[in-house]
Structure formats: C-alpha cells, structure tokens
Design a protein around this motif. Structure first.
Motif, mmCIF file in Angstrom:
data_model
loop_
_atom_site.group_PDB
_atom_site.id
_atom_site.type_symbol
_atom_site.label_atom_id
_atom_site.label_comp_id
_atom_site.label_asym_id
_atom_site.label_seq_id
_atom_site.Cartn_x
_atom_site.Cartn_y
_atom_site.Cartn_z
ATOM 1 N N MET A 172 13.686 55.354 60.892
ATOM 2 C CA MET A 172 14.108 56.794 60.462
ATOM 3 C C MET A 172 14.669 57.733 61.488
ATOM 4 O O MET A 172 13.695 57.993 62.565
ATOM 5 N N SER A 173 15.503 58.686 61.473
ATOM 6 C CA SER A 173 15.811 59.378 62.704
ATOM 7 C C SER A 173 15.198 61.014 62.635
ATOM 8 O O SER A 173 14.396 61.293 61.522
ATOM 9 N N SER A 174 14.841 61.308 63.777
ATOM 10 C CA SER A 174 14.054 62.467 63.925
ATOM 11 C C SER A 174 14.944 63.623 63.544
ATOM 12 O O SER A 174 14.003 64.800 63.039
ATOM 13 N N TYR A 175 16.166 63.886 63.495
ATOM 14 C CA TYR A 175 17.018 65.048 63.017
ATOM 15 C C TYR A 175 17.981 64.351 62.116
ATOM 16 O O TYR A 175 18.599 63.432 62.074
ATOM 17 N N LYS A 176 18.265 65.652 61.292
ATOM 18 C CA LYS A 176 19.452 65.603 60.342
ATOM 19 C C LYS A 176 20.441 66.636 60.860
ATOM 20 O O LYS A 176 20.226 67.759 61.029
ATOM 21 N N GLU B 107 18.430 59.099 67.283
ATOM 22 C CA GLU B 107 17.721 60.268 66.759
ATOM 23 C C GLU B 107 18.102 61.228 65.779
ATOM 24 O O GLU B 107 17.195 61.853 65.204
ATOM 25 N N CYS B 108 19.385 60.950 65.611
ATOM 26 C CA CYS B 108 20.019 62.163 64.601
ATOM 27 C C CYS B 108 20.845 61.197 63.675
ATOM 28 O O CYS B 108 21.398 59.948 63.761
ATOM 29 N N GLU B 109 20.935 61.600 62.578
ATOM 30 C CA GLU B 109 21.695 61.226 61.158
ATOM 31 C C GLU B 109 22.598 62.247 60.686
ATOM 32 O O GLU B 109 22.002 63.459 60.439
ATOM 33 N N LEU B 110 23.651 62.188 60.182
ATOM 34 C CA LEU B 110 24.544 62.991 59.670
ATOM 35 C C LEU B 110 24.082 63.073 58.194
ATOM 36 O O LEU B 110 23.913 62.118 57.585
ATOM 37 N N VAL B 111 24.351 64.185 57.642
ATOM 38 C CA VAL B 111 24.223 64.610 56.235
ATOM 39 C C VAL B 111 25.495 65.406 55.807
ATOM 40 O O VAL B 111 25.644 66.401 56.544
ATOM 41 N N CYS B 112 25.837 65.085 54.470
ATOM 42 C CA CYS B 112 27.165 65.634 54.138
ATOM 43 C C CYS B 112 26.831 66.955 53.432
ATOM 44 O O CYS B 112 26.063 67.081 52.456
ATOM 45 N N LEU B 113 27.271 68.040 54.022
ATOM 46 C CA LEU B 113 27.016 69.342 53.557
ATOM 47 C C LEU B 113 27.588 69.674 51.976
ATOM 48 O O LEU B 113 26.795 70.199 51.133
ATOM 49 N N ALA B 114 28.638 68.746 51.562
ATOM 50 C CA ALA B 114 29.275 69.020 50.393
ATOM 51 C C ALA B 114 28.169 68.510 49.270
ATOM 52 O O ALA B 114 28.099 68.917 48.220
ATOM 53 N N GLU C 218 14.151 72.466 57.138
ATOM 54 C CA GLU C 218 13.842 73.203 58.369
ATOM 55 C C GLU C 218 14.825 73.272 59.440
ATOM 56 O O GLU C 218 15.105 71.936 59.767
ATOM 57 N N ILE C 219 15.320 74.163 59.804
ATOM 58 C CA ILE C 219 16.673 74.275 60.835
ATOM 59 C C ILE C 219 15.589 74.410 62.095
ATOM 60 O O ILE C 219 15.045 75.295 62.542
ATOM 61 N N ASP D 253 10.666 66.569 55.323
ATOM 62 C CA ASP D 253 9.957 66.243 56.744
ATOM 63 C C ASP D 253 10.724 65.736 57.712
ATOM 64 O O ASP D 253 10.166 65.213 58.435
ATOM 65 N N VAL D 254 11.873 66.415 57.901
ATOM 66 C CA VAL D 254 12.784 66.243 59.292
ATOM 67 C C VAL D 254 13.285 67.645 59.486
ATOM 68 O O VAL D 254 13.240 68.419 58.921
ATOM 69 N N GLN D 255 13.704 67.633 60.883
ATOM 70 C CA GLN D 255 14.109 68.935 61.370
ATOM 71 C C GLN D 255 15.657 68.880 61.448
ATOM 72 O O GLN D 255 15.988 67.770 61.543
ATOM 73 N N CYS D 256 16.430 69.862 61.208
ATOM 74 C CA CYS D 256 17.862 69.796 61.050
ATOM 75 C C CYS D 256 18.500 70.730 62.162
ATOM 76 O O CYS D 256 17.975 71.622 62.531
ATOM 77 N N ILE D 257 19.640 69.952 62.278
ATOM 78 C CA ILE D 257 20.572 70.740 63.193
ATOM 79 C C ILE D 257 21.810 71.058 62.386
ATOM 80 O O ILE D 257 22.522 70.339 61.865
ATOM 81 N N THR D 258 22.244 72.448 62.634
ATOM 82 C CA THR D 258 23.419 72.793 61.603
ATOM 83 C C THR D 258 24.270 73.175 62.757
ATOM 84 O O THR D 258 24.083 73.697 63.884
#
Length: 132
Positions: A1-5, A34-41, A80-81, A56-61
C-alpha cells in the motif's frame, strides 16, 4: 500500500491544470511506489471507493489555481493533507516562460512539472532507494 495519495486538480481548459495533472503523475513515478494517484472527479462526485482510499494515509494535493479544488475536496472527503502545492505559485518563480496550453505543454511547462515533482519528493523524502 502506498504511503501517500496524490490528488491533482482537474483544471480543464487551463495550462495550470495540465501542469498539475502531469506533476502528480511525475511525483508518483519519482516516488518509487510510495504514491498513488486518486481521481479528484471521483471525490467530488462522492465515490465511496475514492473516499476510502484517503483513510489512514496522508495526501498530497496539486492545484492549478487559487480556488484550490483538490485541497478543498480532499478535506471535505476527510483526507489529511501533508503537502499542498499551487501551480500558480510555482509559475510566479518562472515569469515570462511559455508553458504551453491546456492540451500541450512546451519545454518550459515540462520544466515546471519536473520542479514541482522534485520539490514534493525532496520535501517528503520520497523515492529514495536505500543502499543495502
């Protein structure tokens, strides 16, 4: 599992949105898994699977403009950003460049993409392969 979305803005019709999307992809590539994309739409539409990915992961916007759609919607979805980037702020550091258009990035645009991805990876210490 990735650490960040990583969630970029959609930014349809604007070069800033294109840079945000490409910077998100490049950040994931450079992060060494360590990162995975998540679709904003999906988040905006209330998709439960997308919301679940933020638990339960930290996000990068990465947002193109001051409206900060990605950051706002990640917070609304309960994420959580850890890091929030505005392309428009990065562009101020490169006044006078020709980044391209909403559908085609020029060389200057790709440099901004690389700068954003590198800054995120360096700030969060992502993609470092430890010597054995």
């Amino acid at each position: 599992m990735s650490s960040y979305k990583v969630i970029p803005c959609s930014g349809i019709g604007k070069v800033h949105g294109a840079i945000a999307r490409e910077a998100a992809i490049e950040t994931c590539k450079k992060s060494n898994g360590e990162c995975e994309l998540v679709c904003l739409a999906h988040l905006v539409s209330g998709d439960e699977d997308a919301k679940e990915k933020l638990k339960d992961v930290q996000c990068i916007t990465i947002d193109g403009c001051p409206a900060m759609c990605a950051a706002v919607n990640v917070k609304l979805a309960g994420g959580e950003i850890k890091e929030s980037v505005r392309v428009i702020d990065e562009m101020k550091k490169h006044r006078g460049i020709k980044p391209g258009t909403a559908t085609y990035l020029e060389e200057d645009g790709w440099k901004v993409v690389d700068n954003i991805a590198e800054n995120i990876c360096n700030t969060l210490d992502l993609g470092r392969v430890e010597a054995k």
